[in-house]
Write an enzyme that holds these catalytic residues in place. Structure first.
Site, short mmCIF file in Angstrom:
data_model
loop_
_atom_site.label_atom_id
_atom_site.label_comp_id
_atom_site.label_asym_id
_atom_site.label_seq_id
_atom_site.Cartn_x
_atom_site.Cartn_y
_atom_site.Cartn_z
N ARG A 60 0.87 -1.18 0.00
CA ARG A 60 0.00 0.00 0.00
C ARG A 60 0.90 1.22 0.00
O ARG A 60 1.77 1.36 0.86
CB ARG A 60 -0.89 -0.03 1.26
CG ARG A 60 -1.74 1.21 1.47
CD ARG A 60 -2.78 1.36 0.38
NE ARG A 60 -3.82 2.30 0.72
CZ ARG A 60 -3.70 3.61 0.69
NH1 ARG A 60 -2.55 4.19 0.37
NH2 ARG A 60 -4.73 4.38 0.97
N GLU A 68 -11.28 4.78 -5.23
CA GLU A 68 -11.44 3.32 -5.24
C GLU A 68 -11.94 2.81 -6.59
O GLU A 68 -12.89 3.35 -7.15
CB GLU A 68 -12.43 2.89 -4.14
CG GLU A 68 -11.99 3.22 -2.75
CD GLU A 68 -10.72 2.50 -2.31
OE1 GLU A 68 -10.33 1.50 -2.92
OE2 GLU A 68 -10.10 2.97 -1.33
N ARG A 111 -0.97 -5.59 4.34
CA ARG A 111 -0.18 -5.08 3.22
C ARG A 111 1.04 -4.36 3.79
O ARG A 111 0.95 -3.70 4.83
CB ARG A 111 -0.99 -4.08 2.39
CG ARG A 111 -2.20 -4.68 1.72
CD ARG A 111 -3.01 -3.64 1.00
NE ARG A 111 -3.58 -2.67 1.96
CZ ARG A 111 -4.49 -1.76 1.65
NH1 ARG A 111 -4.94 -1.65 0.41
NH2 ARG A 111 -4.96 -0.94 2.56
#
Length: 182
Positions: A60, A68, A111
């Site tokens: 990330r 998104e 992540r």
């Protein structure tokens, strides 16, 4: 009441220098284990998959947030497809990158959290996305080492109506693919 990430970033910019104190090369900017990696694919505008230490890792891009495009149960947001395409253009599969971490190694989704630098030119990908108007600053303490830079870059993009700032009334709004951006 929903607070826009840009507003949060502006508010946090004043505390970022205090939270990011420390000498260069300290935990705020130390490479993650196996800091050198190779891009496998781009998931969306702010998430990539890299190969590092012989395994694939989701990364990330810390400090920024792009609209998104692939989040479950979330409509595609204004300028999401463009942000994803820009990240794909900057980081095609096989691109060598250097990953630097901030205070936290991983997010709640496991992540890696990283500042991504494209090799060999050293382009700071997170910052470029904010500067070009593909990303909003997303200050999430304690990961604030570059918060001031992201806020300034996004402010310039907004003032210049670059990227999502020229196309979206609300950068977090969904789009209707048949009607284009709001």
């Amino acid at each position: 009441m929903r607070v826009h990430p840009f507003v949060v970033a502006l508010a946090m910019a004043s505390v970022a220098p205090l939270a990011a104190c420390g000498a260069p090369g300290t935990a705020a900017t130390a490479p993650v284990p196996a800091g050198q990696a190779t891009v496998v694919r781009v998931v969306d505008g702010d998430t990539i998959v890299v190969k590092t230490s012989g395994r694939d890792e989701r990364v990330r891009l810390v400090g920024i947030d792009t609209p998104e495009s692939v989040k479950p149960n979330t409509p595609v947001q204004c300028f999401a497809l463009e942000a994803s395409a820009r990240t794909k253009a900057l980081l095609p599969p096989g691109t060598a990158v250097r990953l630097e971490r901030d205070a936290e190694l991983r997010d709640r989704y496991r992540r890696l959290l990283a500042y991504v630098y494209r090799q060999p030119d050293g382009m700071f990908v997170n910052l470029v996305l904010a500067r070009e108007g593909f990303a909003l600053p997303y200050t999430f303490p304690p990961n604030v080492a570059h918060a001031d830079e992201f806020v300034a870059a996004a402010g310039e993009a907004r003032q210049g109506r670059r990227g999502l700032w020229g196309r979206c009334r609300d950068p977090a709004s969904p789009i209707d693919p048949t009607k284009g951006a709001r």
